[in-house]
Design an enzyme around this catalytic site. Structure first.
Site, PDB file in Angstrom:
ATOM      1  N   TYR A 111       7.123   7.114   1.592  1.00 18.07           N
ATOM      2  CA  TYR A 111       7.639   6.184   2.604  1.00 18.07           C
ATOM      3  C   TYR A 111       8.725   6.785   3.499  1.00 18.07           C
ATOM      4  O   TYR A 111       9.200   6.112   4.405  1.00 18.07           O
ATOM      5  CB  TYR A 111       8.189   4.927   1.903  1.00 18.07           C
ATOM      6  CG  TYR A 111       7.127   4.156   1.157  1.00 18.07           C
ATOM      7  CD1 TYR A 111       6.062   3.583   1.831  1.00 18.07           C
ATOM      8  CD2 TYR A 111       7.192   4.014  -0.227  1.00 18.07           C
ATOM      9  CE1 TYR A 111       5.073   2.883   1.145  1.00 18.07           C
ATOM     10  CE2 TYR A 111       6.211   3.314  -0.917  1.00 18.07           C
ATOM     11  CZ  TYR A 111       5.158   2.749  -0.221  1.00 18.07           C
ATOM     12  OH  TYR A 111       4.178   2.063  -0.890  1.00 18.07           O
ATOM     13  N   HIS A 167       2.111   0.078   8.939  1.00 21.11           N
ATOM     14  CA  HIS A 167       2.334   0.594   7.584  1.00 21.11           C
ATOM     15  C   HIS A 167       2.960   1.970   7.702  1.00 21.11           C
ATOM     16  O   HIS A 167       2.478   2.806   8.479  1.00 21.11           O
ATOM     17  CB  HIS A 167       1.019   0.688   6.804  1.00 21.11           C
ATOM     18  CG  HIS A 167       0.390  -0.646   6.600  1.00 21.11           C
ATOM     19  ND1 HIS A 167       0.827  -1.512   5.629  1.00 21.11           N
ATOM     20  CD2 HIS A 167      -0.587  -1.284   7.281  1.00 21.11           C
ATOM     21  CE1 HIS A 167       0.125  -2.624   5.705  1.00 21.11           C
ATOM     22  NE2 HIS A 167      -0.745  -2.520   6.706  1.00 21.11           N
TER      23      HIS A 167
HETATM   24  O1  CA2 Z   1       2.951   1.884   3.817  1.00 24.37           O
HETATM   25  C1  CA2 Z   1       3.472   0.753   3.952  1.00 24.37           C
HETATM   26  O2  CA2 Z   1       4.270   0.477   4.835  1.00 24.37           O
HETATM   27  C2  CA2 Z   1       3.169  -0.333   2.918  1.00 24.37           C
HETATM   28  O3  CA2 Z   1       3.000  -1.560   3.620  1.00 24.37           O
HETATM   29  C3  CA2 Z   1       4.373  -0.390   1.998  1.00 24.37           C
HETATM   30  C4  CA2 Z   1       4.200  -1.300   0.774  1.00 24.37           C
HETATM   31  C5  CA2 Z   1       2.874  -1.046   0.083  1.00 24.37           C
HETATM   32  O4  CA2 Z   1       2.669  -2.030  -0.933  1.00 24.37           O
HETATM   33  C6  CA2 Z   1       1.699  -1.058   1.028  1.00 24.37           C
HETATM   34  O5  CA2 Z   1       0.524  -0.718   0.301  1.00 24.37           O
HETATM   35  C7  CA2 Z   1       1.897  -0.053   2.145  1.00 24.37           C
HETATM   36  C8  CA2 Z   1       5.284  -1.038  -0.267  1.00 24.37           C
HETATM   37  C9  CA2 Z   1       6.660  -1.298   0.191  1.00 24.37           C
HETATM   38  C10 CA2 Z   1       7.617  -0.842  -0.885  1.00 24.37           C
HETATM   39  O6  CA2 Z   1       8.562  -0.042  -0.243  1.00 24.37           O
HETATM   40  C11 CA2 Z   1       9.425   0.693  -0.969  1.00 24.37           C
HETATM   41  C12 CA2 Z   1       9.761   1.900  -0.448  1.00 24.37           C
HETATM   42  C13 CA2 Z   1      10.651   2.699  -1.107  1.00 24.37           C
HETATM   43  C14 CA2 Z   1      11.214   2.292  -2.292  1.00 24.37           C
HETATM   44  C15 CA2 Z   1      10.862   1.082  -2.811  1.00 24.37           C
HETATM   45  C16 CA2 Z   1       9.964   0.269  -2.139  1.00 24.37           C
END
Ligand code: CA2
Length: 140
Positions: free
Chosen positions: A22, A99
C-alpha cells in the site's frame, strides 16, 4: 467545485503496515496530498475515512443528494458490500473508484469489485498517485 474523497475500512491505518502493498504514505499525508493537489486543480477537497459501512452509505447518500463528485476507495467493502454498491448506484455526479494496489494481481477474492459496475471509472495499482489521477479527471 467540491469533491469528496471517501476512504473505507482500515484505510486510516495506511502507512503503518504492508508498505510493499500500500506504500509508505500515512492517511494524514494522503489527506494533505489530496487537499493540496485538489487546490492546484481548483477543487475544494474534503477527505473522510470510516470503518463503519453505515456511515459510508450515509455519506454516499449525501453526495447523491448534493450532486457532489466523489473519489472512493471502498477498501475491503469493494469485494462484498452490496449496500455500498447500491449506494454508489444512486450517484448523481461522477464517482471514481480508486485502489492503491492492483487488486487484479492479488488474491482471487480481491479481483472483483461489486462497486465498479456503478462507478464512472476505476483506477487500481498506482498507489497514492491514483487519487491524483482521479482528482485530475474530476477537475477536467
Ligand atoms: O488497494 C486498495 O486500495 C484496497 O482497496 C485496500 C484495502 C483492501 O481490502 C482492498 O482489497 C484493496 C485494504 C485497506 C487496508 O489498508 C491498510 C493499509 C496499511 C495498513 C493497514 C491497513
Amino acid at each position: 467545485m467540491r469533491v469528496w474523497v471517501l476512504n473505507g475500512v482500515n484505510l486510516g491505518r495506511l502507512g503503518t503496515r504492508q508498505p510493499e502493498v500500500y506504500g509508505a504514505t500515512t492517511y494524514a499525508q494522503l489527506v494533505q496530498r489530496c487537499t493540496t493537489r485538489g487546490a492546484e486543480l481548483g477543487l475544494e477537497v474534503e477527505c473522510r475515512q470510516t470503518d463503519s459501512e453505515a456511515e459510508l452509505v450515509g455519506w454516499l447518500h449525501q453526495a447523491a443528494d448534493d450532486a457532489i463528485p466523489v473519489v472512493l476507495n471502498p477498501a475491503a467493502w469493494s469485494h462484498y458490500s452490496i449496500a455500498v454498491a447500491d449506494a454508489v448506484a444512486l450517484r448523481t455526479a461522477d464517482l471514481v473508484e480508486v485502489h492503491l494496489s492492483n487488486i487484479h494481481t492479488r488474491e482471487p477474492f480481491r479481483h472483483h469489485s461489486v462497486v465498479s459496475a456503478y462507478a464512472t471509472g476505476v483506477i487500481a495499482g498506482l498507489g497514492v498517485a491514483g487519487y491524483d489521477a482521479a482528482l485530475a479527471y474530476l477537475a477536467r
